[in-house]
Write a protein that holds these residues in place. Structure first.
Motif, PDB file in Angstrom:
ATOM      1  N   GLU A 192       0.813  -1.209   0.000  1.00 13.78           N
ATOM      2  CA  GLU A 192       0.000   0.000   0.000  1.00 13.78           C
ATOM      3  C   GLU A 192       0.849   1.263   0.000  1.00 13.78           C
ATOM      4  OE1 GLU A 192      -3.669   2.067   0.004  1.00 13.78           O
ATOM      5  OE2 GLU A 192      -3.121   0.001  -0.472  1.00 13.78           O
ATOM      6  N   GLY A 193       2.129   1.122   0.248  1.00 14.58           N
ATOM      7  CA  GLY A 193       3.019   2.277   0.295  1.00 14.58           C
ATOM      8  C   GLY A 193       4.107   2.040   1.318  1.00 14.58           C
ATOM      9  N   LEU A 194       4.604   3.104   1.899  1.00 16.31           N
ATOM     10  CA  LEU A 194       5.596   3.031   2.957  1.00 16.31           C
ATOM     11  C   LEU A 194       4.933   3.238   4.307  1.00 16.31           C
ATOM     12  CD1 LEU A 194       8.396   5.146   1.276  1.00 16.31           C
ATOM     13  CD2 LEU A 194       8.429   2.668   1.625  1.00 16.31           C
ATOM     14  N   ASN A 195       5.556   2.705   5.337  1.00 21.45           N
ATOM     15  CA  ASN A 195       5.038   2.844   6.693  1.00 21.45           C
ATOM     16  C   ASN A 195       5.472   4.208   7.242  1.00 21.45           C
ATOM     17  OD1 ASN A 195       3.984   2.398   9.239  1.00 21.45           O
ATOM     18  ND2 ASN A 195       5.621   1.009   9.877  1.00 21.45           N
ATOM     19  N   LEU A 196       4.869   5.267   6.686  1.00 25.23           N
ATOM     20  CA  LEU A 196       5.310   6.628   7.001  1.00 25.23           C
ATOM     21  C   LEU A 196       5.085   6.981   8.466  1.00 25.23           C
ATOM     22  CD1 LEU A 196       4.027   8.437   3.785  1.00 25.23           C
ATOM     23  CD2 LEU A 196       6.363   7.670   4.299  1.00 25.23           C
ATOM     24  N   VAL A 197       3.967   6.552   9.016  1.00 26.47           N
ATOM     25  CA  VAL A 197       3.694   6.855  10.422  1.00 26.47           C
ATOM     26  C   VAL A 197       4.778   6.251  11.317  1.00 26.47           C
ATOM     27  CG1 VAL A 197       2.090   6.508  12.334  1.00 26.47           C
ATOM     28  CG2 VAL A 197       1.213   7.106  10.070  1.00 26.47           C
ATOM     29  N   THR A 211      13.621  10.598   0.539  1.00 24.17           N
ATOM     30  CA  THR A 211      14.427   9.738  -0.330  1.00 24.17           C
ATOM     31  C   THR A 211      13.763   8.381  -0.512  1.00 24.17           C
ATOM     32  OG1 THR A 211      16.467  10.835   0.347  1.00 24.17           O
ATOM     33  CG2 THR A 211      16.679   8.647  -0.633  1.00 24.17           C
ATOM     34  N   LEU A 212      13.254   7.816   0.579  1.00 21.74           N
ATOM     35  CA  LEU A 212      12.539   6.540   0.480  1.00 21.74           C
ATOM     36  C   LEU A 212      11.321   6.655  -0.429  1.00 21.74           C
ATOM     37  CD1 LEU A 212      12.670   5.173   4.140  1.00 21.74           C
ATOM     38  CD2 LEU A 212      13.358   3.912   2.098  1.00 21.74           C
ATOM     39  N   ARG A 213      10.582   7.728  -0.319  1.00 24.40           N
ATOM     40  CA  ARG A 213       9.379   7.903  -1.144  1.00 24.40           C
ATOM     41  C   ARG A 213       9.750   8.010  -2.623  1.00 24.40           C
ATOM     42  NH1 ARG A 213       5.434  12.242   1.719  1.00 24.40           N
ATOM     43  NH2 ARG A 213       4.018  11.396   0.143  1.00 24.40           N
ATOM     44  N   ALA A 214      10.800   8.749  -2.924  1.00 20.92           N
ATOM     45  CA  ALA A 214      11.229   8.872  -4.317  1.00 20.92           C
ATOM     46  C   ALA A 214      11.707   7.530  -4.865  1.00 20.92           C
ATOM     47  CB  ALA A 214      12.341   9.927  -4.421  1.00 20.92           C
ATOM     48  N   ALA A 215      12.473   6.801  -4.048  1.00 22.68           N
ATOM     49  CA  ALA A 215      12.950   5.491  -4.479  1.00 22.68           C
ATOM     50  C   ALA A 215      11.788   4.518  -4.671  1.00 22.68           C
ATOM     51  CB  ALA A 215      13.942   4.947  -3.446  1.00 22.68           C
ATOM     52  N   TYR A 216      10.812   4.583  -3.791  1.00 23.36           N
ATOM     53  CA  TYR A 216       9.635   3.720  -3.909  1.00 23.36           C
ATOM     54  C   TYR A 216       8.922   3.967  -5.242  1.00 23.36           C
ATOM     55  CZ  TYR A 216       5.092   1.648  -2.666  1.00 23.36           C
ATOM     56  OH  TYR A 216       3.935   0.903  -2.645  1.00 23.36           O
ATOM     57  N   ARG A 217       8.744   5.249  -5.587  1.00 19.88           N
ATOM     58  CA  ARG A 217       8.056   5.575  -6.852  1.00 19.88           C
ATOM     59  C   ARG A 217       8.830   5.046  -8.049  1.00 19.88           C
ATOM     60  NH1 ARG A 217       6.768  10.387  -3.906  1.00 19.88           N
ATOM     61  NH2 ARG A 217       8.645  11.437  -4.692  1.00 19.88           N
ATOM     62  N   LEU A 218      10.146   5.141  -8.003  1.00 18.32           N
ATOM     63  CA  LEU A 218      10.963   4.628  -9.104  1.00 18.32           C
ATOM     64  C   LEU A 218      10.905   3.106  -9.168  1.00 18.32           C
ATOM     65  CD1 LEU A 218      13.041   4.927 -11.364  1.00 18.32           C
ATOM     66  CD2 LEU A 218      14.832   5.084  -9.615  1.00 18.32           C
ATOM     67  N   LEU A 219      11.015   2.459  -8.018  1.00 11.15           N
ATOM     68  CA  LEU A 219      11.074   1.001  -7.985  1.00 11.15           C
ATOM     69  C   LEU A 219       9.776   0.362  -8.464  1.00 11.15           C
ATOM     70  CD1 LEU A 219      12.675  -1.532  -7.167  1.00 11.15           C
ATOM     71  CD2 LEU A 219      11.842  -1.212  -4.839  1.00 11.15           C
ATOM     72  N   PHE A 220       8.648   0.979  -8.142  1.00  6.56           N
ATOM     73  CA  PHE A 220       7.365   0.365  -8.468  1.00  6.56           C
ATOM     74  C   PHE A 220       6.602   1.128  -9.553  1.00  6.56           C
ATOM     75  CE2 PHE A 220       8.246  -0.996  -4.043  1.00  6.56           C
ATOM     76  CZ  PHE A 220       8.315  -2.363  -4.290  1.00  6.56           C
ATOM     77  N   ALA A 221       7.322   1.859 -10.393  1.00  7.26           N
ATOM     78  CA  ALA A 221       6.711   2.536 -11.533  1.00  7.26           C
ATOM     79  C   ALA A 221       6.321   1.513 -12.601  1.00  7.26           C
ATOM     80  CB  ALA A 221       7.677   3.577 -12.101  1.00  7.26           C
ATOM     81  N   ASP A 222       5.631   1.998 -13.638  1.00 10.02           N
ATOM     82  CA  ASP A 222       5.180   1.106 -14.718  1.00 10.02           C
ATOM     83  C   ASP A 222       6.222   0.908 -15.810  1.00 10.02           C
ATOM     84  OD1 ASP A 222       2.733   0.573 -13.610  1.00 10.02           O
ATOM     85  OD2 ASP A 222       1.698   2.200 -14.656  1.00 10.02           O
ATOM     86  N   GLU A 223       7.180   1.817 -15.917  1.00  8.01           N
ATOM     87  CA  GLU A 223       8.124   1.765 -17.025  1.00  8.01           C
ATOM     88  C   GLU A 223       9.157   0.660 -16.828  1.00  8.01           C
ATOM     89  OE1 GLU A 223       7.529   4.463 -15.208  1.00  8.01           O
ATOM     90  OE2 GLU A 223       6.237   5.612 -16.579  1.00  8.01           O
TER      91      GLU A 223
END
Length: 265
Positions: A192-197, A211-223
């Motif tokens: 569902e995402g990162l455990n931000l809380v 940094t984790l959020r940006a890496a997450y978006r790259l890792l699980f992108a569609d491209e």
């Protein structure tokens, strides 16, 4: 400090109780049990098998520690359960011995909270500061990193790995590995995402979280393919220990399926 054993408790000959151990009414302790200093068994607790319970634990009524593995291959071998220090183990919680085929030892860390009717199956390896909430269940051979939280009535399938600081939502059925810092829920669970809380509560810096959020978006992108994205993420964020922990976790066991998002991130 002296050991306190209630007159109604049964402590088998051979059991080792450290200084300041308190054994409450109607507890049963087996002959191969070792209990560290300052641990308290409140009442009606069963500790059996070759179980080592560390220091300053609190164990509440009807918990059973060191029961035989719930595995048809178990034939009474002398396997072990090793529990660390400063855990809170609540009513009806169960933790089983290991199996010979699984290495022979179930290991539970320190500073954990194991709520009512939670279960740690045979051969699990559970880290420190873990929380299993009401009726959370770990199948055999699971690996949980430090600071993992498993929500109420959630079940983690045998052999599944859950990385550090991950959060598993209530009622989730987890059949695939969960990345460190991830947050999963659903039946079957998806990412569902990162455990931000949890990250904020534990003092991770805003820079690390971004940094984790940006890496997450790259890792699980569609491209591209997942392997291509994995390599791109590792190269782009090689200086982030948190991101590289996720990368190393994924690379460590390519035979296990991975929890993925069920929609575009």
């Amino acid at each position: 400090m002296s050991v306190e054993v209630h007159p109604t408790a049964i402590v088998a000959k051979g059991a080792e109780l450290g200084d300041g151990v308190s054994v409450g009414p109607f507890c049963v302790i087996g002959a191969k049990v070792r209990i560290g200093a300052g641990t308290r068994l409140h009442s009606h607790v069963v500790v059996e098998g070759s179980t080592e319970l560390g220091r300053n634990n609190q164990v509440y009524p009807f918990a059973v520690l060191g029961g035989p593995p719930q595995h048809t291959a178990y034939k009474g071998e002398d396997t072990r359960l090793v529990i660390g220090d400063d855990n809170l183990i609540r009513e009806h919680a169960t933790m089983n011995l290991g199996t010979v085929n699984g290495g022979g030892v179930t290991r539970v860390g320190s500073n954990g909270l194991y709520m009512i009717e939670s279960h740690v199956g045979h051969d699990c390896v559970v880290g420190d500061h873990v929380i299993l909430t009401k009726q959370a269940t770990l199948g055999g051979h699971c690996q949980l990193g430090d600071y993992v939280i498993v929500g109420g009535l959630a079940a983690v399938h045998q052999f599944t790995r859950v990385g550090r600081h991950a959060m598993i939502g209530g009622l989730a059925a987890v059949v695939k590995d969960v990345i460190p810092y991830g947050s999963v829920w659903g039946n079957h669970a998806h990412l569902e995402g990162l455990n931000l809380v949890g990250l904020k509560r534990r003092g991770f810096s805003r820079e690390s979280i971004n940094t984790l959020r940006a890496a997450y978006r790259l890792l699980f992108a569609d491209e591209g393919t997942f392997q291509e994205r994995l390599e791109d993420t590792a190269e782009t964020y090689a200086g982030s220990p948190e991101v590289m922990e996720i990368i190393d976790f994924i690379r460590a066991d390519a035979t296990r399926p991975l929890c993925l998002p069920d929609r575009e991130v």
